[in-house]
Design a protein around this motif. Structure first.
Motif, mmCIF file in Angstrom:
data_model
loop_
_atom_site.group_PDB
_atom_site.id
_atom_site.type_symbol
_atom_site.label_atom_id
_atom_site.label_comp_id
_atom_site.label_asym_id
_atom_site.label_seq_id
_atom_site.Cartn_x
_atom_site.Cartn_y
_atom_site.Cartn_z
ATOM 1 N N SER A 87 9.430 14.518 -5.201
ATOM 2 C CA SER A 87 8.802 13.274 -4.758
ATOM 3 C C SER A 87 8.334 13.339 -3.311
ATOM 4 O O SER A 87 7.310 12.728 -2.971
ATOM 5 C CB SER A 87 9.784 12.107 -4.902
ATOM 6 N N TYR A 88 9.061 14.070 -2.472
ATOM 7 C CA TYR A 88 8.813 13.969 -1.038
ATOM 8 C C TYR A 88 8.426 15.276 -0.343
ATOM 9 O O TYR A 88 7.693 15.253 0.640
ATOM 10 C CB TYR A 88 10.047 13.378 -0.351
ATOM 11 N N GLN A 91 3.793 18.266 -3.278
ATOM 12 C CA GLN A 91 2.733 17.394 -3.757
ATOM 13 C C GLN A 91 2.133 17.960 -5.035
ATOM 14 O O GLN A 91 2.264 19.155 -5.330
ATOM 15 C CB GLN A 91 1.629 17.256 -2.704
ATOM 16 N N GLU A 107 -5.141 14.383 -4.558
ATOM 17 C CA GLU A 107 -4.135 14.577 -3.510
ATOM 18 C C GLU A 107 -4.353 15.962 -2.917
ATOM 19 O O GLU A 107 -5.128 16.127 -1.996
ATOM 20 C CB GLU A 107 -2.737 14.397 -4.072
ATOM 21 N N TYR A 227 7.542 14.597 3.633
ATOM 22 C CA TYR A 227 8.866 14.832 4.208
ATOM 23 C C TYR A 227 9.250 16.300 4.085
ATOM 24 O O TYR A 227 8.709 17.041 3.263
ATOM 25 C CB TYR A 227 9.921 13.972 3.499
ATOM 26 N N ARG A 242 10.544 12.542 8.027
ATOM 27 C CA ARG A 242 9.095 12.426 7.884
ATOM 28 C C ARG A 242 8.393 13.458 8.753
ATOM 29 O O ARG A 242 8.773 13.684 9.904
ATOM 30 C CB ARG A 242 8.642 11.010 8.252
ATOM 31 N N ASN A 254 -2.613 8.035 0.409
ATOM 32 C CA ASN A 254 -1.358 8.017 1.163
ATOM 33 C C ASN A 254 -1.305 6.963 2.261
ATOM 34 O O ASN A 254 -0.238 6.734 2.838
ATOM 35 C CB ASN A 254 -1.115 9.400 1.793
ATOM 36 N N ARG A 257 1.746 4.419 2.868
ATOM 37 C CA ARG A 257 2.907 4.901 2.103
ATOM 38 C C ARG A 257 3.793 5.774 2.998
ATOM 39 O O ARG A 257 3.397 6.179 4.088
ATOM 40 C CB ARG A 257 2.451 5.712 0.896
ATOM 41 N N TYR A 258 5.003 6.057 2.521
ATOM 42 C CA TYR A 258 5.933 6.964 3.195
ATOM 43 C C TYR A 258 6.174 6.519 4.638
ATOM 44 O O TYR A 258 5.866 7.210 5.597
ATOM 45 C CB TYR A 258 5.397 8.396 3.163
ATOM 46 N N ASN A 259 6.741 5.333 4.778
ATOM 47 C CA ASN A 259 6.835 4.697 6.086
ATOM 48 C C ASN A 259 8.167 4.901 6.800
ATOM 49 O O ASN A 259 8.273 4.590 7.986
ATOM 50 C CB ASN A 259 6.576 3.192 5.927
ATOM 51 N N ASP A 601 8.213 3.773 -1.677
ATOM 52 C CA ASP A 601 6.987 4.379 -1.157
ATOM 53 C C ASP A 601 6.110 3.436 -0.342
ATOM 54 O O ASP A 601 5.464 3.862 0.610
ATOM 55 C CB ASP A 601 6.165 4.971 -2.304
ATOM 56 N N ILE A 602 6.046 2.153 -0.711
ATOM 57 C CA ILE A 602 5.122 1.259 -0.005
ATOM 58 C C ILE A 602 5.873 0.197 0.805
ATOM 59 O O ILE A 602 5.253 -0.750 1.304
ATOM 60 C CB ILE A 602 4.139 0.597 -0.984
#
Length: 617
Positions: A87-88, A91, A107, A227, A242, A254, A257-259, A601-602
């Motif tokens: 997931s992190y 990709q 992506e 990440y 991150r 993206n 996302r990924y905050n 994610d968001i």
């Protein structure tokens, strides 16, 4: 001379026409792929509508999971890979949009193309895509990743079995060719392929040892995702940080996302201990699966004063089958009448009342929770499809809508046990000395329920009592997660609690769930051991459906045949996800229709909320 010139003109004209036709025959490049129709987002879109584009970055999110891990290599089926890797850290070529049922956008790849007959698919890589060491993501990486995963993982080999060739067809282009054109899902499932860095895996570690993708490892991997691994405590916790200069941060898929700056995932072997960790503010978010705990354990002070928020999120993007699954490789469970007798002994209505606070509904489909579930009697195209396997499937498939036995009262429970006893007698099982034995072989009918969580014991115990009234010898065997996985892979069980998640567009994964070939693969999800030519035909009909109408009809036909073969005793489900969280986080005003909560994610860390809540972060 004029004739010669005219001949040249004709030849030149034909050549140009051929070139024009060839160019016209080339499929167009697409920025996204959808299995249900037109894409919501047009080329050049800036971000998904459901994100906050300027979401703040920062903070730590503490999550939890059940079961230990012993590897940072997710490719091989041996061992237990750490949660979050796919997931992190890594990709895929394309990524799903959460406000469409089954659509994906670029992506690591920026475009895709395929012909009308789906004979091949070509992906064009994004030239900006980079690994965390700064090196570009290449076509060689894609080819290496595909070969590594299908070579080392039988379930992936089955999933991508239609691919007969993968090759470089341009500086940024990689093409997958299929042995059986017509599989409209293959482009989509290949877009989900997680890409690995070939140069890293073929290199050496800090001690100069050559890496081996066929072995487990605890060396933090090189990825391309948002990440990277910061630290690990093997079997207990993993921390991701991150990537501040991540190449993909400004990509449309993206943005927003990924905050979180840091993700900490702790491992718990017991759900009760995990819940206590949440109450003690050691975990920020919890998805609850137990009706008992949801109804009785979330009344502690932090819930009462608002520091912990309970919230249900509707689940629209998926369905599931969950049930007591038989290992039909064993002769005692090979007769569907025996399996149906077990269903008559399971009183869901009483369990829902006394154990589950009335919060569940009975599962009546392998695609429960979606519009793909079969209902009524088959008609139209669905019936036409079923006619192709007539004589290979139970007759009830054509005449009777499937329904589970109904209990809930003492009278109904007694009637159901009488019917169960009748079915067992028809199958050759008779009572001798209060035990159910086979009239021919003399074998005693016994059943061991293999579980890896004490939460299932309270569900099985009353079921055990009912089965024992029929003369069946029942035991419950709880083992730790690693033992459970080993026994599952070795098919060393009688009955398990099987779970099969379903998407809104089923396809190749159905082979892994129910296909004859998968029955002999240790790591497939055909736990039951189904080897049924009619099921195989219907699975292929689902995979090679030409349009959505045919897909729906074929899926309902498959559902109906699976149900009437009595492979499982269906259990229960709900239509939403139960969650609780320490109120330190923000989220977009409108969540995506097919993303449930969209967490994490968001979402983002909200400093003002965190200050009000106080506590440990």
């Amino acid at each position: 001379m004029r004739a010669f010139s005219a001949g040249l003109t004709l030849i030149f004209g034909l050549h140009c026409l051929a070139m024009t036709l060839a160019v016209a025959a080339e499929p167009e490049w697409r920025h996204g792929v959808s299995l249900t129709g037109a894409l919501k987002y047009k080329p050049g879109f800036e971000a998904f509508d459901y994100v906050r584009r300027d979401a703040p970055k920062g903070g730590t999110l503490r999550l939890s999971t059940a079961g230990a891990f012993d590897s940072l290599n997710f490719v091989i089926p041996r061992g237990n890979p750490a949660p979050g890797l796919e997931s992190y850290v890594y990709q895929s070529l394309f990524v799903h949009g959460l406000d469409e049922p089954v659509s994906s956008y670029g992506e690591l790849a920026e475009a895709v193309r395929y012909p009308d007959d789906f004979a091949f698919v070509t992906f064009r890589l994004n030239p900006q895509a980079r690994w965390h060491d700064g090196k570009p993501v290449t076509v060689d990486d894609v080819i290496f990743s595909f070969n590594a995963q299908v070579t080392n993982d039988p379930s992936k080999r089955l999933y991508y079995r239609d691919v007969v060739k993968v090759e470089k067809t341009g500086s940024e282009d990689v093409t997958f060719t299929f042995g059986h054109p017509g599989n409209r899902e293959v482009a989509s499932i290949l877009s989900q392929l997680h890409i690995l860095p070939k140069h890293w895996w073929e290199g050496t570690d800090a001690q100069g040892r050559r890496r081996d993708i066929t072995q487990t490892t605890l060396e933090p991997p090189l990825g391309s995702g948002p990440y990277k691994v910061k630290s690990i405590d093997p079997g207990r916790a993993i921390v991701y940080e991150r990537v501040k200069d991540w190449w993909g941060a400004k990509q449309p898929t993206n943005v927003g996302r990924y905050n979180f700056d840091e993700l900490r995932i702790s491992v718990f072997r017991d759900s009760t201990v995990e819940l206590e960790g949440f109450k003690a503010d050691e975990i920020d978010w919890r998805s609850e699966n137990s009706a008992l705990q949801w109804s009785t354990q979330y009344n502690f002070p932090a819930v009462q004063d608002g520091r912990v928020v309970k919230e249900n999120f509707p689940e629209r993007a998926s369905g599931r089958m969950q049930g007591f699954a038989f290992n039909i490789r064993k002769a005692k469970f090979s007769d569907p009448r025996v399996r149906l007798a077990f269903n008559y002994a399971f009183d869901f209505e009483e369990a829902n009342r006394s154990l589950f606070y009335g919060l569940y509904k009975r599962i009546n489909s392998y695609f429960e929770g979606t519009d793909l579930a079969s209902k009524d009697v088959p008609a139209g195209l669905e019936r036409e499809i079923l006619e192709t396997v007539r004589g290979q499937v139970p007759d009830e498939v054509f005449t009777t809508p499937y329904a589970n036995p109904v209990g809930g009262t003492a009278e109904k429970a007694r009637a159901n046990l009488r019917e169960a006893n009748r079915l067992l007698g028809e199958a050759g099982w008779v009572i001798k000395d209060r035990k159910l034995v086979h009239s021919t072989t003399g074998e005693t009918l016994s059943a061991e329920f293999l579980i890896n969580s004490p939460a299932f014991q309270r569900i099985i115990l009353p079921y055990q009592s009912a089965l024992e009234r029929l003369g069946i010898t029942v035991t419950i065997r709880q083992v730790d997660p690693s033992q459970y996985i080993a026994r599952l892979n070795n098919r060393d069980f009688d009955i398990i609690v099987g779970v099969w998640p379903q998407s809104l567009s089923p396809g190749n994964e159905q082979r892994d769930f129910w296909g004859s070939e998968a029955a002999d693969h240790d790591n497939s999800r055909n736990y039951i051991g189904i080897k049924n030519t009619a099921v195989d035909k219907l699975v292929d009909r689902v995979i090679f459906a030409r349009d959505r109408t045919e897909l729906e009809a074929a899926t309902r036909a498959l559902d109906r045949v699976l149900l009437w073969n009595q492979y499982v005793v269906p259990q229960f489900t709900r239509s939403d996800t139960w969650t609780a969280r320490w109120d330190r986080f923000g989220r977009p005003d409108k969540l995506p229709a097919y993303g449930s909560s969209g967490f994490p994610d968001i979402w983002w860390f909200d400093e003002a909320k965190a200050k009000r809540v106080g506590g440990k972060p």
